[in-house]
Design a protein around this motif. Structure first.
Motif, PDB file in Angstrom:
ATOM      1  N   UNK C 198       0.818  -1.196   0.000  1.00 46.26           N
ATOM      2  CA  UNK C 198       0.000   0.000   0.000  1.00 46.26           C
ATOM      3  C   UNK C 198       0.860   1.258   0.000  1.00 46.26           C
ATOM      4  N   UNK C 199       2.016   1.141   0.621  1.00 50.86           N
ATOM      5  CA  UNK C 199       2.877   2.295   0.760  1.00 50.86           C
ATOM      6  C   UNK C 199       3.635   2.578  -0.538  1.00 50.86           C
ATOM      7  N   UNK C 202       2.658   1.597  -7.146  1.00 51.52           N
ATOM      8  CA  UNK C 202       1.844   2.483  -7.977  1.00 51.52           C
ATOM      9  C   UNK C 202       0.568   1.780  -8.384  1.00 51.52           C
ATOM     10  N   UNK C 219      -3.699   5.158  -6.485  1.00 54.13           N
ATOM     11  CA  UNK C 219      -4.359   6.469  -6.424  1.00 54.13           C
ATOM     12  C   UNK C 219      -5.854   6.290  -6.645  1.00 54.13           C
ATOM     13  N   UNK C 222      -7.487   4.767  -3.585  1.00 62.22           N
ATOM     14  CA  UNK C 222      -7.692   5.712  -2.490  1.00 62.22           C
ATOM     15  C   UNK C 222      -8.789   6.706  -2.832  1.00 62.22           C
ATOM     16  N   UNK C 223      -8.844   7.053  -4.114  1.00 63.02           N
ATOM     17  CA  UNK C 223      -9.773   8.091  -4.529  1.00 63.02           C
ATOM     18  C   UNK C 223     -11.197   7.564  -4.634  1.00 63.02           C
ATOM     19  N   UNK C 226     -14.822   3.100  -1.716  1.00 61.80           N
ATOM     20  CA  UNK C 226     -15.434   3.575  -0.477  1.00 61.80           C
ATOM     21  C   UNK C 226     -16.313   2.494   0.122  1.00 61.80           C
ATOM     22  N   UNK C 264     -19.176   6.510  -6.110  1.00 58.79           N
ATOM     23  CA  UNK C 264     -19.732   6.514  -4.759  1.00 58.79           C
ATOM     24  C   UNK C 264     -20.835   7.558  -4.645  1.00 58.79           C
ATOM     25  N   UNK C 282     -16.811   5.929   4.244  1.00 58.29           N
ATOM     26  CA  UNK C 282     -15.432   5.901   4.722  1.00 58.29           C
ATOM     27  C   UNK C 282     -14.536   5.254   3.669  1.00 58.29           C
ATOM     28  N   UNK C 283     -13.290   5.709   3.625  1.00 60.70           N
ATOM     29  CA  UNK C 283     -12.356   5.090   2.682  1.00 60.70           C
ATOM     30  C   UNK C 283     -12.095   3.645   3.101  1.00 60.70           C
TER      31      UNK C 283
END
Lengths: 130, 238, 297
Positions: C198-199, C202, C219, C222-223, C226, C264, C282-283
């Motif tokens: 996760x860290x 890409x 990205x 994360x974006x 949900x 979402x 929530x994410x």
């Protein structure tokens, strides 16, 4: 400057980096002409993909907050307009504190307020995106 | 550098075999004559030579069988095959290098003791015959090529550190026993190596011309088996 | 504007007897990226990787690595000049010393980077004259990684690279991955350590039972991923809430929990038509997504 990336807030790392650099510029932690670490250095320090740092830098360059110079790194270019932001941010911060105080008095807990903010901001962000 | 790797892998086995066999051969030349039937000096030595070679053939076959253990299959069992196969080298080339290093070492284990037998005999003033030595050496190497290939093939099929040599030695024993029969001798590589067919009992000498054609046939058979081994490893999936 | 993928598989399959280890895998790994390859044990990760490197023959489909066909023996040797591979639980030659195996490996790669070799030798504290046989598991792992990194490969394929490393070792490994990527190496690695993926990654490719079940950028995850928790007085039909982007719907009493991969906002809009008494967004982390995908199939 110090960066802090959070995996659990549902925001891409590059966005978090951009916000933190913007915030540093607004709060005066970074001054006009200051140099940011190179893409590779920062990526290694944060242990994130270099593409993340590269994307944040290039978007900030697009916004005009950063200037990328080949081989020598990224430099901050803070325009006059940005300065005024500092006061606005401080004023906003007071408003938010007031609101939180008010909600506390109405018996809401911190985590409930937190969720409300998150949902409301998320809602706005999604509409804005479309 | 693949040669270097193959050498490091077999170095210990090779040196132990070489010095062991050298010691035994020297012992034969220096002391075996006491057991010989009384007669001329020449027949003493011929006796020694035949006995010495008999021992050399047995030891050589054993040594080469052990020497040819290892390879990719063994590496797979040990867990280093994925490193070797990640290198920009084909399996065929890996096998060819192994065959190359093995062949050089196997030849050395035959040639150096043979040479030492000549040298020791000449130093201690015993009779020796270069042509007899050469005859024995040709038989040893040509027939031995077959056992060399058998060991290679077994190491390409059986992966266990102990099972592989046991199977190889089992095959060896089987060949020695089934083809040791009077009627089958012609087809036995071991008999060919020992040279019984060319041996003259009264003079204790190998007689006649060196059988190049039959030697060539054994080498060809060995080459075929080697090719099969290379194919087997090439087709393996790991 | 579409760069050629460093790994591209089209319908790649491998069958052992009657079991499909990999079936119809369509994978694209982009250059200059760190791509994570996730899946349970036995999901087909290692089989896929070994097929890419020519160690296992595919039963069907085709694949290219750095533009070279994997099923041609000559092409496979060529592509391995520019690819470094560290397998899960890889062992090295016990009879060599650290210095010997470095010298041995270096001879195959003209682009060998002596600087990387020196830096990592120091960072990993590897004793050059020790026999590999007497190194600890973690040290062997580090040596294998050193031998891969110093090749200056175009593509680095790592199968569970952090296996056997302590937390400091893992951190050093990730730092090295980052610095390799920033010098133009594409990285494809499988891992069970979702936090590290996760860290640093890409993109994420997820494989389950031999099939690709997810291919997304982090990205994007994360974006747009949900979790939406709704409470209704009168529960609407699940069917009403099914729309593009909804990955899973679960209801328990008056509560509905949804996992969405996109849209979402429209999903919430639709749900609002049924007057939920509470809406919570929530994410959702990669770990939850992974467990969800694995459960689903």
């Amino acid at each position: 400057m110090f960066f802090k990336l959070n995996t659990s807030i549902g925001q891409p790392f590059y966005v978090q980096l951009m916000q933190q650099i913007r915030h540093a510029a607004e709060s005066g932690a970074l001054q006009d002409g200051d140099q940011l670490p190179g893409i590779r250095t920062l990526a290694e320090e944060l242990v994130v993909s270099p593409n993340t740092v590269a994307r944040a830098y290039s978007e900030l360059e697009h916004e005009g907050l950063l200037e990328l110079r080949q081989g020598s790194g990224a430099f901050l270019t803070i325009k006059r307009r940005a300065r005024g932001l500092t006061e606005r941010v401080q004023a906003a911060s007071r408003k938010v504190e007031d609101l939180i105080e008010e909600l506390h008095q109405e018996g809401l807990q911190d985590n409930e307020i937190w969720r409300l903010f998150e949902t409301a901001l998320f809602h706005r962000a999604e509409i804005g995106a479309e | 550098m693949l040669w270097y790797k193959a050498w490091l892998e077999t170095r210990a086995r090779f040196l132990i075999s070489l010095f062991g066999i050298l010691f035994l051969c020297s012992y034969c030349v220096l002391h075996l004559e006491q057991e010989a039937v009384p007669g001329t000096l020449l027949s003493y030595y011929n006796y020694v030579l035949t006995e010495g070679y008999g021992m050399l053939v047995m030891m050589w076959v054993l040594a080469v069988t052990l020497l040819m253990m290892g390879g990719l299959l063994r590496e797979h069992a040990l867990g280093s095959a994925s490193f070797t196969l990640g290198l920009p080298v084909s399996r065929r080339r890996l096998m060819m290098v192994r065959v190359g290093v093995g062949a050089l070492e196997a030849s050395a284990i035959a040639i150096i003791p043979t040479a030492s037998m000549c040298v020791i005999a000449s130093i201690w003033g015993k009779p020796f015959s270069l042509s007899q030595n050469l005859f024995h050496l040709v038989l040893l190497l040509a027939g031995g090529a077959f056992f060399f290939a058998i060991a290679l093939l077994v190491s390409s099929v059986v992966r266990g550190e102990y099972t592989a040599p046991v199977v190889a030695l089992g095959v060896l024993l089987l060949i020695a026993v089934t083809l040791g029969d009077q009627k089958m001798r012609l087809f036995s590589p071991l008999e060919f190596m020992l040279g019984g067919e060319y041996f003259n009992r009264s003079s204790s000498l190998l007689v006649g011309p060196i059988p190049w054609v039959r030697a060539g046939l054994w080498v060809c058979l060995a080459a075929l088996l080697t090719w099969v081994a290379v194919r087997v490893v090439d087709r393996k999936e790991f | 504007m579409n760069p050629t993928p460093v790994i591209e598989t089209i319908g790649l399959s491998k069958t052992y007897g009657k079991t499909d280890a990999v079936s119809g895998l369509n994978l694209r790994v982009m250059p200059n990226c760190i791509t994570a390859f996730l899946g349970l044990n036995g999901a087909g990760k290692t089989t896929t990787i070994k097929m890419l490197l020519g160690m296992i023959r595919p039963s069907g489909g085709e694949a290219r690595v750095l533009g070279r066909q994997i099923d041609s023996s000559d092409e496979s040797v060529e592509l391995r000049r520019s690819v470094a591979y560290v397998s899960e639980s890889q062992r090295l030659y016990d009879y060599m010393t650290v210095a010997q195996i470095i010298r041995f490996t270096r001879s195959f790669y003209p682009a060998w980077c002596a600087d990387t070799e020196k830096t990592l030798l120091r960072m990993y504290e590897l004793p050059p004259n020790r026999k590999i046989k007497s190194l600890s598991k973690g040290m062997r792992r580090k040596l294998a990684l050193l031998l891969a990194f110093a090749r200056k490969p175009d593509l680095l394929i790592l199968d569970e690279p952090s296996d056997g490393l302590d937390p400091v070792g893992i951190e050093q490994l990730l730092e090295t991955l980052v610095s390799q990527c920033s010098t133009g190496t594409s990285i494809f690695f499988s891992s069970h350590q979702i936090a590290e993926v996760e860290r640093v990654a890409d993109r994420v490719c997820m494989i389950h039972k031999g099939r690709l079940v997810m291919d997304a950028s982090l990205d994007e995850v994360r974006e747009s991923y949900r979790q939406i928790d709704l409470v209704f007085n009168a529960l609407p039909d699940e069917y009403e809430l099914r729309m593009p982007g909804v990955e899973r719907i679960e209801s328990r009493g008056h509560q509905v929990r949804m996992i969405v991969s996109a849209n979402a906002e429209s999903v919430i809009e639709r749900a609002r038509a049924y007057y939920p008494s509470s809406t919570e967004v929530s994410p959702i982390g990669l770990r939850e997504i992974f467990l969800d995908r694995v459960k689903e199939n």
